[in-house]
Structures are given as C-alpha cells and as structure tokens.
Enzyme design. Structure first.
Site, PDB file in Angstrom:
ATOM      1  N   LYS A 195       0.964  -0.979  -0.104  1.00  0.00           N
ATOM      2  CA  LYS A 195      -0.211  -0.051  -0.117  1.00  0.00           C
ATOM      3  C   LYS A 195       0.916   1.401   0.230  1.00  0.00           C
ATOM      4  O   LYS A 195       1.754   1.460   0.828  1.00  0.00           O
ATOM      5  CB  LYS A 195      -0.973  -0.321   0.878  1.00  0.00           C
ATOM      6  CG  LYS A 195      -1.594   1.089   1.629  1.00  0.00           C
ATOM      7  CD  LYS A 195      -2.778   1.225   2.312  1.00  0.00           C
ATOM      8  CE  LYS A 195      -3.365   2.907   2.673  1.00  0.00           C
ATOM      9  NZ  LYS A 195      -4.327   2.536   3.706  1.00  0.00           N
ATOM     10  N   LYS A 248      -2.028  -1.587  -3.892  1.00  0.00           N
ATOM     11  CA  LYS A 248      -3.510  -0.598  -3.929  1.00  0.00           C
ATOM     12  C   LYS A 248      -2.123   0.190  -3.092  1.00  0.00           C
ATOM     13  O   LYS A 248      -1.380   0.739  -3.030  1.00  0.00           O
ATOM     14  CB  LYS A 248      -3.822  -0.459  -2.147  1.00  0.00           C
ATOM     15  CG  LYS A 248      -4.612   1.099  -1.993  1.00  0.00           C
ATOM     16  CD  LYS A 248      -5.012   0.766  -0.817  1.00  0.00           C
ATOM     17  CE  LYS A 248      -5.860   2.133  -0.436  1.00  0.00           C
ATOM     18  NZ  LYS A 248      -6.210   2.385   0.776  1.00  0.00           N
TER      19      LYS A 248
HETATM   20  C1  PBG Z   1      -7.862   3.846   5.527  1.00  0.00           C
HETATM   21  C2  PBG Z   1      -7.612   3.340   4.067  1.00  0.00           C
HETATM   22  C3  PBG Z   1      -7.448   4.151   2.925  1.00  0.00           C
HETATM   23  C4  PBG Z   1      -8.065   4.010   1.821  1.00  0.00           C
HETATM   24  C5  PBG Z   1      -9.036   3.041   2.427  1.00  0.00           C
HETATM   25  N1  PBG Z   1      -8.448   2.300   3.709  1.00  0.00           N
HETATM   26  C6  PBG Z   1      -7.117   5.874   2.975  1.00  0.00           C
HETATM   27  C7  PBG Z   1      -6.002   6.147   3.321  1.00  0.00           C
HETATM   28  O1  PBG Z   1      -5.122   5.143   3.380  1.00  0.00           O
HETATM   29  O2  PBG Z   1      -5.178   7.251   3.658  1.00  0.00           O
HETATM   30  C8  PBG Z   1      -8.146   4.593   0.741  1.00  0.00           C
HETATM   31  C9  PBG Z   1      -9.452   4.237  -0.231  1.00  0.00           C
HETATM   32  C10 PBG Z   1      -9.076   4.696  -1.705  1.00  0.00           C
HETATM   33  O3  PBG Z   1      -9.225   5.666  -1.811  1.00  0.00           O
HETATM   34  O4  PBG Z   1     -10.529   4.679  -2.008  1.00  0.00           O
HETATM   35  N2  PBG Z   1      -6.278   3.187   6.535  1.00  0.00           N
END
Ligand code: PBG
Length: 327
Positions: A195, A248
C-alpha cells in the site's frame, strides 16, 4: 513469418471474432464493492468528490448491499465512520461500534453476501493517523494490539474476512494469532500488503472523514518509486499468514500487480482507489472522455495485469454494463 502472410487485422474485423480471441474478460464476480457506513437512520449523504457513492446508515446499506448482490457481485468491503473519535480509536473495537452493528445486520439479512471489513484506526482516531501516537510519532508496536482488538470485534460480529490497511509491521501475524486464539481460525486475512502513500486517496478521506490532522502517512505507507520493497512486504505478509495480498492503488501500480502475480501463488487483489474513480467521473462530467468505456478499459487493465479480485467504486456500474452485454 511477416507481412503479407501475417495480418493482425484479420482477427479484428468483426465483434464476433474479436470476442473469440479476447484474452481477458471481466465478470461481476471479480469485484468487491466498498461502502461507508454511518450511525443513524435513513442517512444517504452523497460524497461530493465521489459521485454515486454515499455515507449510508445501516438501513440504507442493506438496500444497496442487496442490489449489489443481485448484480452478481459477491462481496462488499465496509468502512465505518464512528460518532465519537479518540486518540486510540476505541470506537473501532466496541461491540456496539458502527461496523460491528453493520456486520450483524448484513449477515442476518443477506447471509450469502460476503462481508469484508477494513481494519484500521484512521477513521476512529481524532488525529486521523492509522496508529497510536507516542511522542509525536505513529508507534508501530503499541498499535498492534488495537488492531487485533478491532479485527476480533469484527469476527465476533460475524465478519467473513478482515482486511488490515494500516501498514504497521507485524500486524498480519498479530491479527492471525489473535483470531486463532479466540476460535476464529476460519476467518481469512486480506492484507493491504503493498500500500503506497498515494495522492489518489484524496477523495476517500472526505468519504471516511479520515484525513490526518498533522503530517502525512509516509512513515508507514510505501514510497511510490519502490517495487522491490513491495515484493518484500508481500512476502512478509504471506509468511505472517495473509490469505490474499493486495496492491493499492491499482492503475498507477499495474507493474506491481503483475510482479506480485508472477512471484507469489496466493490470490492477488487490487484496489482501484477513490482518486482513480473520481478522475474518470470528473473528466466524464467535463465531456472530455467517454466514462463507461474508460471505466471498462481501466478495470480490464487491472485484471490483465494479474488481479484476481478488484475492489472498485465502479463495481455496480460495471456489473450493470456487463449484464447488458450478455442479453
Ligand atoms: C484507511 C484506508 C484508506 C483507503 C483505504 N483504507 C485511506 C488512507 O490510507 O489514507 C483508501 C481508499 C481509497 O482511496 O479509495 N487506512
């Protein structure tokens, strides 16, 4: 063999022959549809940066989830927005928490629908970070037990799968142990393994009310230029017990999806994130691109890159289009 013996255009002349040689085909079963859940009744608050997506109270969520399942999409992933936040995200693991209630209702009303929950602190902390703050920094080890508590409370409510998105080191192992010791050995973990600290999460932070109050997430989410590091993160998560690994965002990281697919044998998920969705919607609104075609091309590219599962805000729109093609 080359031209004129070989003519690539022969197999592109009609839709029938194109369909016969098509290498990648989307199916509604590939999708997971995200939802944002809030307290209250009859709440349906549109997220302005993500047209067609809403903060939903549980009664409204049940309707949307039923429609999602009817369209052939097997699973939803839930994000909770609590009514109270504190420094350690307590609202994330209480029995009457928003997701815990949502899981119970969904599993009661729609037992066939597969319910996944995002496990993270950022929606529940008053500072908006994904972990506990100690001396001004996100403390890795102090965060683990809070994540375990949250995952466990979801399992107790009957969740089908948990998906930790915090990017703390060791959280997959900690959650696996916590689940196993409490009789939830059958609950799989889909880890947000690679991520990245991405600008593409912008619209989500409006939706989940989870923007960090200070600083950024670069000390825990990955640096976008790195792919070897992604392989290490994925390998570690699998070692710790991840059943499915996620990359992601998706679109700017298709190379990472492909590499993970080729290097590991567990199922690979890709998260087509909020910014990727909103860009298409915005350009469509301006009349600059054909929205539905762009959507299908993006989703196909994510599957072609190697994703088995695509988490996407387009899930329902894409499933509808796919159904039309079949009739
Ligand atoms: C929370 C989380 C996030 C997303 C999914 N879980 C945001 C982040 O890490 O700031 C992002 C999902 C998206 O942008 O659609 N930890």
């Amino acid at each position: 063999m080359s031209f004129p013996v070989h003519r690539g255009r022969r197999l592109r002349r009609t839709e029938a022959v194109r369909a016969m040689v098509r290498e990648t085909e989307l199916n509604p079963r590939d999708f997971v549809s995200p939802f944002f859940v809030v307290h209250g009744r009859k709440v349906r608050r549109e997220i302005s940066l993500m047209p067609g997506n809403y903060q939903l109270s549980i009664d409204e969520l049940l309707k949307e989830a039923a429609e999602t399942y009817r369209l052939g999409i097997p699973a939803v992933i839930l994000f909770g927005i609590p009514d109270k936040k504190d420094s350690v995200g307590s609202a994330g693991h209480i029995e009457k928490g928003i997701l815990q209630q949502a899981i119970r209702q969904l599993k009661k009303q729609l037992p066939e629908l597969y319910v996944i929950t995002d496990v993270c602190l950022c929606e529940y902390t008053d500072h908006g970070h994904c972990g506990k703050i100690v001396d001004g920094e996100v403390d890795n080890d102090a965060t683990l037990q809070l994540l375990v508590k949250q995952a466990l409370s979801h399992a107790q409510a009957g969740v089908d799968m948990v998906a930790p998105s915090d990017m703390m080191d060791g959280r997959v192992g900690a959650i696996r142990t916590g689940l196993d010791e409490n009789g939830f050995g059958q609950v799989p973990i889909m880890s947000y393994a690679a991520k990245y600290a991405s600008a593409f999460y912008g619209p989500f932070r409006e939706a989940a009310e989870s923007a960090p109050a200070f600083g950024d997430r670069k000390s825990y989410q990955m640096d976008p230029p790195n792919i070897r590091e992604a392989m290490r993160e994925v390998a570690l998560d699998i070692e710790e017990g991840a059943d499915i690994v996620m990359v992601k965002p998706a679109l700017a990281y298709l190379d990472v999806i492909r590499s993970v697919r080729e290097s590991f044998d567990v199922p690979v998920a890709a998260y087509n994130v909020s910014g990727e969705f909103s860009m298409v919607k915005a350009a469509e609104k301006l009349g600059w691109i054909d929205g539905p075609r762009t959507m299908m091309e993006i989703l196909t590219s994510i599957k072609r890159a190697g994703a088995d599962i695509i988490i996407t805000y387009f899930a329902r729109d894409a499933a509808r289009l796919l159904k039309e093609e079949w009739v």
